[in-house]
Write a protein that holds these residues in place. Structure first.
Motif, short mmCIF file in Angstrom:
data_model
loop_
_atom_site.label_atom_id
_atom_site.label_comp_id
_atom_site.label_asym_id
_atom_site.label_seq_id
_atom_site.Cartn_x
_atom_site.Cartn_y
_atom_site.Cartn_z
N GLY A 174 0.87 -1.19 0.08
CA GLY A 174 0.22 0.03 -0.02
C GLY A 174 0.93 1.43 0.15
N PRO A 175 0.19 2.39 0.42
CA PRO A 175 1.09 3.53 0.36
C PRO A 175 2.39 3.65 1.11
CG PRO A 175 -1.04 4.29 0.51
CD PRO A 175 -1.22 2.71 0.65
N ILE A 176 2.02 3.08 2.25
CA ILE A 176 3.44 3.12 3.11
C ILE A 176 4.55 2.15 2.77
CG2 ILE A 176 4.00 2.61 5.69
CD1 ILE A 176 3.03 5.33 5.14
N GLY A 177 3.74 0.76 2.29
CA GLY A 177 4.68 -0.21 2.20
C GLY A 177 5.72 0.13 0.75
N LEU A 178 4.94 0.81 -0.12
CA LEU A 178 5.64 1.05 -1.45
C LEU A 178 6.69 2.21 -1.11
CD1 LEU A 178 2.49 1.36 -4.03
CD2 LEU A 178 4.44 -0.14 -3.88
N LEU A 179 6.46 3.21 -0.31
CA LEU A 179 7.43 4.01 0.08
C LEU A 179 8.38 3.70 1.15
CD1 LEU A 179 4.96 7.32 0.59
CD2 LEU A 179 6.45 6.99 -1.24
N VAL A 180 8.03 2.55 1.88
CA VAL A 180 8.95 1.90 2.71
C VAL A 180 10.39 1.37 1.53
CG1 VAL A 180 9.75 -0.19 3.80
CG2 VAL A 180 8.12 1.40 4.76
N VAL A 181 9.74 0.69 0.50
CA VAL A 181 10.65 0.09 -0.78
C VAL A 181 11.38 1.24 -1.01
CG1 VAL A 181 10.68 -0.70 -2.87
CG2 VAL A 181 8.96 -1.59 -1.38
N ALA A 182 11.03 2.41 -1.50
CA ALA A 182 11.73 3.26 -2.11
C ALA A 182 12.87 4.08 -0.95
CB ALA A 182 10.95 4.73 -2.51
#
Length: 344
Positions: A174-182
């Motif tokens: 989700g939004p947080i997971g995707l931004l954790v990846v980045a």
């Protein structure tokens, strides 16, 4: 200035309305801000569904806010009218041991603007001047709207120390997971695997820096992830925070590794394998929000162009359609839904 001030009121997910309230006046060390873009956070929808452990209904949301300074109270004159800003919504006491040590994100008296207090999902709002950051001139409002959501992953990644050369698993895209990846890729992680139920979100995870993204419900998920990472993960970020994801995290992480709980868990107990935690010396740690250092890192990362808005932002709605924006945020295919405000 128009005296009309619309503000979103959430009583339940199917009872979201617009109330009209007076335009507030900034007090000492406060700014009056006109909102331009507001993000709908996962915590907002959890609260609207009555599932957030720390937000009571009814509430007035808006903690992911981009805006323009309209007026400054005494002591806040450094921010001239017309200055574009983003807010840092953690309202802290400044006196407790956590605040004195610089960890004001876990202040004993912490309140979050737009969660425990009326927020910025409105035409106008006031906020203490020390809770705002200037938006760089070259940064668009849509880019600026991602700074607050990115600051939480930046803080979570920073808790693990130097990620250079280490392997990472991110549960939930989700939004947080995707931004954790980045954020993990930016921090130097050698290999990253992400998981999610939706193929579209797995594809986004790869676009943002994951080496591979796997179906979260795969029967052999752990084996597949270990194959991608060439062994167990040094760090697992659980952005789902449910019993199943925590069980996966324990199985995915290396002996002596770390599990960082980023997602907001459901109220009540969550079973975990304490025998494995003890035997493998696994460290499980929570992470909450961010500090100004994380905000500055997030600003720099967005400004670098490493995170495109098209990879995260999937819909925008005008303020008067806030109910539709919340409904859209609950749809699995959406990532980040924004509300835009037209100048009155």
């Amino acid at each position: 200035m128009s005296q009309r001030n619309r503000r979103v009121l959430v009583r339940a997910i199917d009872d979201i309305s617009i109330e009209e309230v007076p335009v507030p006046r900034p007090g000492d060390n406060e700014l009056l801000i006109r909102s331009t873009v507001i993000g709908v956070c996962g915590s907002d929808t959890h609260a609207a569904l009555g599932r957030h452990p720390f937000i009571d209904l009814p509430y007035r949301p808006g903690h992911e806010v981009v805006g323009v300074v309209v007026a400054a109270g005494e002591g806040a004159e450094d921010f001239a009218p017309g200055t574009r800003v983003i807010i840092e919504p953690n309202l802290y006491c400044g006196q407790c041991a956590q605040c004195r040590s610089g960890r004001y994100n876990i202040c004993r008296e912490l309140k979050v603007f737009g969660c425990q207090t009326p927020g910025g999902m409105a035409d106008f709002f006031t906020i203490p001047v020390d809770r705002v950051h200037r938006v760089p001139e070259a940064m668009s409002d849509l880019q600026a709207a991602l700074v607050e959501p990115l600051a939480t992953p930046v803080h979570a990644v920073a808790k693990t120390g130097d990620l250079t050369g280490r392997t990472v698993a991110v549960l939930g895209a989700g939004p947080i997971g995707l931004l954790v990846v980045a954020a993990a890729r930016h921090a130097g992680a050698a290999r990253i695997v992400a998981t999610d139920l939706l193929e579209t979100k797995r594809e986004r995870a790869v676009r943002l820096g994951a080496d591979s993204a796997l179906p979260a419900d795969a029967a052999d998920l752990v084996a597949q992830a270990h194959a991608v990472l060439d062994g167990p993960a040094d760090v697992v970020f659980d952005c789902v925070a449910r019993e199943q994801s925590m069980a996966q995290a324990i199985d995915l992480v290396a002996k002596g590794g770390r599990v960082i709980v980023v997602g907001v868990g459901a109220p009540g107990p969550t079973p975990i394998r304490l025998d494995l935690v003890q035997d493998r010396e696994i460290r499980i740690e929570g992470t909450l929000m961010y500090t100004s250092d994380d905000y500055r890192t997030a600003l720099d990362l967005i400004a670098s162009g490493s995170i495109g808005t098209d990879a995260i932002i999937t819909a925008t709605y005008p303020l008067e359609d806030a109910a539709q924006a919340f409904a859209a945020s609950l749809q699995p295919e959406h990532v980040k839904v924004l509300i835009t405000v037209t100048a009155p």
